[in-house]
Design a protein around this motif. Structure first.
Motif, PDB file in Angstrom:
ATOM      1  N   PRO A  51      -0.596  -1.760  11.268  1.00  0.00           N
ATOM      2  CA  PRO A  51      -0.612  -0.397  11.821  1.00  0.00           C
ATOM      3  C   PRO A  51       0.168   0.596  10.970  1.00  0.00           C
ATOM      4  CG  PRO A  51      -0.243  -2.003  13.571  1.00  0.00           C
ATOM      5  CD  PRO A  51      -0.234  -2.766  12.279  1.00  0.00           C
ATOM      6  N   ALA A  52       1.305   0.167  10.413  1.00  0.00           N
ATOM      7  CA  ALA A  52       2.093   1.082   9.573  1.00  0.00           C
ATOM      8  C   ALA A  52       1.311   1.460   8.314  1.00  0.00           C
ATOM      9  CB  ALA A  52       3.422   0.440   9.203  1.00  0.00           C
ATOM     10  N   LEU A  53       0.634   0.490   7.717  1.00  0.00           N
ATOM     11  CA  LEU A  53      -0.152   0.784   6.513  1.00  0.00           C
ATOM     12  C   LEU A  53      -1.345   1.678   6.834  1.00  0.00           C
ATOM     13  CD1 LEU A  53       0.034  -2.783   4.999  1.00  0.00           C
ATOM     14  CD2 LEU A  53       0.774  -0.699   3.810  1.00  0.00           C
ATOM     15  N   LEU A  54      -1.987   1.421   7.977  1.00  0.00           N
ATOM     16  CA  LEU A  54      -3.163   2.215   8.338  1.00  0.00           C
ATOM     17  C   LEU A  54      -2.794   3.655   8.677  1.00  0.00           C
ATOM     18  CD1 LEU A  54      -5.048  -0.451  10.482  1.00  0.00           C
ATOM     19  CD2 LEU A  54      -5.794   0.491   8.283  1.00  0.00           C
ATOM     20  N   SER A  55      -1.533   3.893   9.028  1.00  0.00           N
ATOM     21  CA  SER A  55      -1.108   5.256   9.354  1.00  0.00           C
ATOM     22  C   SER A  55      -0.838   6.077   8.091  1.00  0.00           C
ATOM     23  CB  SER A  55       0.156   5.215  10.216  1.00  0.00           C
ATOM     24  OG  SER A  55       1.299   4.943   9.413  1.00  0.00           O
ATOM     25  N   LEU A  56      -0.809   5.425   6.934  1.00  0.00           N
ATOM     26  CA  LEU A  56      -0.508   6.143   5.689  1.00  0.00           C
ATOM     27  C   LEU A  56      -1.758   6.864   5.172  1.00  0.00           C
ATOM     28  CD1 LEU A  56       1.582   3.402   3.831  1.00  0.00           C
ATOM     29  CD2 LEU A  56       2.453   5.406   5.068  1.00  0.00           C
ATOM     30  N   PRO A  57      -1.568   7.959   4.439  1.00  0.00           N
ATOM     31  CA  PRO A  57      -2.710   8.734   3.942  1.00  0.00           C
ATOM     32  C   PRO A  57      -3.309   8.153   2.656  1.00  0.00           C
ATOM     33  CG  PRO A  57      -0.675   9.835   3.346  1.00  0.00           C
ATOM     34  CD  PRO A  57      -0.283   8.626   4.150  1.00  0.00           C
ATOM     35  N   TYR A  58      -3.744   6.884   2.754  1.00  0.00           N
ATOM     36  CA  TYR A  58      -4.335   6.180   1.599  1.00  0.00           C
ATOM     37  C   TYR A  58      -5.543   5.378   2.063  1.00  0.00           C
ATOM     38  CZ  TYR A  58       0.227   6.765  -0.731  1.00  0.00           C
ATOM     39  OH  TYR A  58       1.367   7.271  -1.289  1.00  0.00           O
ATOM     40  N   ASP A  59      -6.402   5.048   1.104  1.00  0.00           N
ATOM     41  CA  ASP A  59      -7.436   4.045   1.332  1.00  0.00           C
ATOM     42  C   ASP A  59      -6.906   2.721   0.802  1.00  0.00           C
ATOM     43  OD1 ASP A  59      -9.119   5.906   2.441  1.00  0.00           O
ATOM     44  OD2 ASP A  59     -10.184   6.313   0.564  1.00  0.00           O
ATOM     45  N   LEU A  60      -6.798   1.737   1.679  1.00  0.00           N
ATOM     46  CA  LEU A  60      -6.158   0.471   1.326  1.00  0.00           C
ATOM     47  C   LEU A  60      -7.116  -0.442   0.565  1.00  0.00           C
ATOM     48  CD1 LEU A  60      -4.439  -0.295   4.769  1.00  0.00           C
ATOM     49  CD2 LEU A  60      -3.454   0.879   2.789  1.00  0.00           C
ATOM     50  N   ARG A 114      -8.856   7.679 -10.165  1.00  0.00           N
ATOM     51  CA  ARG A 114      -8.446   8.169  -8.840  1.00  0.00           C
ATOM     52  C   ARG A 114      -6.943   7.929  -8.633  1.00  0.00           C
ATOM     53  NH1 ARG A 114     -11.445   5.578  -3.569  1.00  0.00           N
ATOM     54  NH2 ARG A 114     -10.178   6.622  -1.991  1.00  0.00           N
ATOM     55  N   PRO A 115      -6.240   8.856  -8.002  1.00  0.00           N
ATOM     56  CA  PRO A 115      -4.810   8.650  -7.759  1.00  0.00           C
ATOM     57  C   PRO A 115      -4.563   7.371  -6.966  1.00  0.00           C
ATOM     58  CG  PRO A 115      -5.434  10.906  -7.225  1.00  0.00           C
ATOM     59  CD  PRO A 115      -6.709  10.161  -7.489  1.00  0.00           C
ATOM     60  N   PHE A 116      -3.489   6.680  -7.301  1.00  0.00           N
ATOM     61  CA  PHE A 116      -3.193   5.459  -6.547  1.00  0.00           C
ATOM     62  C   PHE A 116      -1.706   5.180  -6.472  1.00  0.00           C
ATOM     63  CE2 PHE A 116      -3.679   3.639 -10.885  1.00  0.00           C
ATOM     64  CZ  PHE A 116      -2.579   2.787 -10.973  1.00  0.00           C
ATOM     65  N   ALA A 117      -1.360   4.416  -5.431  1.00  0.00           N
ATOM     66  CA  ALA A 117      -0.063   3.758  -5.351  1.00  0.00           C
ATOM     67  C   ALA A 117      -0.330   2.261  -5.457  1.00  0.00           C
ATOM     68  CB  ALA A 117       0.632   4.080  -4.033  1.00  0.00           C
ATOM     69  N   TRP A 118       0.604   1.540  -6.070  1.00  0.00           N
ATOM     70  CA  TRP A 118       0.479   0.090  -6.206  1.00  0.00           C
ATOM     71  C   TRP A 118       1.775  -0.529  -5.696  1.00  0.00           C
ATOM     72  CZ3 TRP A 118       0.848  -2.742 -11.560  1.00  0.00           C
ATOM     73  CH2 TRP A 118       0.798  -4.139 -11.340  1.00  0.00           C
ATOM     74  N   GLY A 137      -5.035   9.872 -13.815  1.00  0.00           N
ATOM     75  CA  GLY A 137      -4.576  10.515 -12.586  1.00  0.00           C
ATOM     76  C   GLY A 137      -3.148  10.133 -12.247  1.00  0.00           C
ATOM     77  N   PRO A 138      -2.633  10.705 -11.143  1.00  0.00           N
ATOM     78  CA  PRO A 138      -1.301  10.328 -10.686  1.00  0.00           C
ATOM     79  C   PRO A 138      -1.251   8.872 -10.236  1.00  0.00           C
ATOM     80  CG  PRO A 138      -2.089  12.297  -9.535  1.00  0.00           C
ATOM     81  CD  PRO A 138      -3.239  11.744 -10.301  1.00  0.00           C
ATOM     82  N   ALA A 139      -0.138   8.230 -10.434  1.00  0.00           N
ATOM     83  CA  ALA A 139       0.027   6.837 -10.007  1.00  0.00           C
ATOM     84  C   ALA A 139       1.484   6.598  -9.648  1.00  0.00           C
ATOM     85  CB  ALA A 139      -0.397   5.871 -11.108  1.00  0.00           C
ATOM     86  N   LEU A 140       1.671   5.768  -8.634  1.00  0.00           N
ATOM     87  CA  LEU A 140       3.010   5.393  -8.195  1.00  0.00           C
ATOM     88  C   LEU A 140       3.069   3.873  -8.137  1.00  0.00           C
ATOM     89  CD1 LEU A 140       5.788   5.928  -6.775  1.00  0.00           C
ATOM     90  CD2 LEU A 140       4.508   5.890  -4.620  1.00  0.00           C
ATOM     91  N   LEU A 141       3.934   3.289  -8.956  1.00  0.00           N
ATOM     92  CA  LEU A 141       4.141   1.839  -8.901  1.00  0.00           C
ATOM     93  C   LEU A 141       5.371   1.602  -8.035  1.00  0.00           C
ATOM     94  CD1 LEU A 141       2.128   2.140 -11.221  1.00  0.00           C
ATOM     95  CD2 LEU A 141       3.389   0.386 -12.465  1.00  0.00           C
ATOM     96  N   HIS A 142       5.115   1.132  -6.838  1.00  0.00           N
ATOM     97  CA  HIS A 142       6.215   0.988  -5.876  1.00  0.00           C
ATOM     98  C   HIS A 142       6.610  -0.480  -5.770  1.00  0.00           C
ATOM     99  CE1 HIS A 142       8.859   1.874  -2.603  1.00  0.00           C
ATOM    100  NE2 HIS A 142       8.260   0.995  -1.832  1.00  0.00           N
ATOM    101  N   LEU A 158       6.054   6.050   0.747  1.00  0.00           N
ATOM    102  CA  LEU A 158       4.614   6.147   0.453  1.00  0.00           C
ATOM    103  C   LEU A 158       3.998   7.342   1.183  1.00  0.00           C
ATOM    104  CD1 LEU A 158       3.921   2.339   0.690  1.00  0.00           C
ATOM    105  CD2 LEU A 158       3.522   3.737  -1.359  1.00  0.00           C
ATOM    106  N   ARG A 159       4.461   7.573   2.397  1.00  0.00           N
ATOM    107  CA  ARG A 159       3.934   8.701   3.180  1.00  0.00           C
ATOM    108  C   ARG A 159       4.252  10.023   2.493  1.00  0.00           C
ATOM    109  NH1 ARG A 159       6.455   7.437   7.677  1.00  0.00           N
ATOM    110  NH2 ARG A 159       4.842   5.955   8.265  1.00  0.00           N
ATOM    111  N   ASN A 160       5.432  10.116   1.901  1.00  0.00           N
ATOM    112  CA  ASN A 160       5.886  11.381   1.336  1.00  0.00           C
ATOM    113  C   ASN A 160       5.537  11.559  -0.136  1.00  0.00           C
ATOM    114  OD1 ASN A 160       7.029  12.147   3.789  1.00  0.00           O
ATOM    115  ND2 ASN A 160       8.897  10.991   3.368  1.00  0.00           N
ATOM    116  N   ALA A 161       4.976  10.522  -0.743  1.00  0.00           N
ATOM    117  CA  ALA A 161       4.636  10.629  -2.161  1.00  0.00           C
ATOM    118  C   ALA A 161       3.518  11.651  -2.359  1.00  0.00           C
ATOM    119  CB  ALA A 161       4.189   9.269  -2.688  1.00  0.00           C
TER     120      ALA A 161
END
Ligand SMILES: [Mg+2]
Length: 164
Positions: A51-60, A114-118, A137-142, A158-161
């Motif tokens: 649920p926490a991941l699904l609430s984030l503004p990303y496509d998982l 496409r922008p991504f977080a990893w 594109g933008p990328a965040l390696l977390h 992740l939410r605020n990135a």
């Protein structure tokens, strides 16, 4: 507008495999998975993570050695739907002499700009450099500590990135 992708590792972020083995972390449940002959793998999973991941503004998207097996074994326990996954093919677990993680090139190819977080427990500066050089594109390696796994501070970050 399409959302950024979130590439999600299993062992480390969802399964804190490096936590003290005699003590399951609070909030986690244990599954035992027989992927191969021999001793089943013990996996700790937290049902609040989905649920926490699904609430984030990303496509998982899975980015894990589990590949499509994550949909069978991991997703139902953490509360995620079936997700697309990066197919690493013969790069799976293949060491690279340049120090870039074996996942990185496939992740960048999958993203197609496409922008991504990893979210993973194994990135290094070599991966930051590879992504900076090959991904337009933008990328965040977390990075997530595999002794701890994903926590609220990770979700908040992740939410605020800003990745658009
Ligand atoms: Mg990992």
């Amino acid at each position: 507008m399409s959302r950024p992708l979130l590439f999600l590792d299993v062992d480390g972020p969802l399964n804190p495999y490096a936590a003290k083995p005699e003590r399951r972390p609070e909030g986690y449940t244990t599954i035992r998975v027989a992927l191969h002959p021999g001793r089943p793998l013990r996996v700790w999973l937290n049902p609040s993570h989905g649920p926490a991941l699904l609430s984030l503004p990303y496509d998982l998207c899975w980015a894990t050695t589990w590949m499509d097996a994550a949909n069978r074994w991991i997703a139902p326990v953490v509360g995620l739907p079936e997700l697309p996954y990066v197919d690493f093919g013969d790069r799976l677990l293949t060491h690279r002499p340049d120090g870039v993680h074996w996942k990185t090139e496939a992740i960048v190819a999958y993203a197609e700009g496409r922008p991504f977080a990893w979210v993973d427990d194994e990135q290094s500066p070599a991966d930051e450099a590879f992504v900076a050089e090959h991904h337009p594109g933008p990328a965040l390696l977390h990075h997530v500590d595999p002794r701890i796994g994903l926590r609220e501070r990770d979700f908040a970050m992740l939410r605020n990135a800003t990745l658009t």
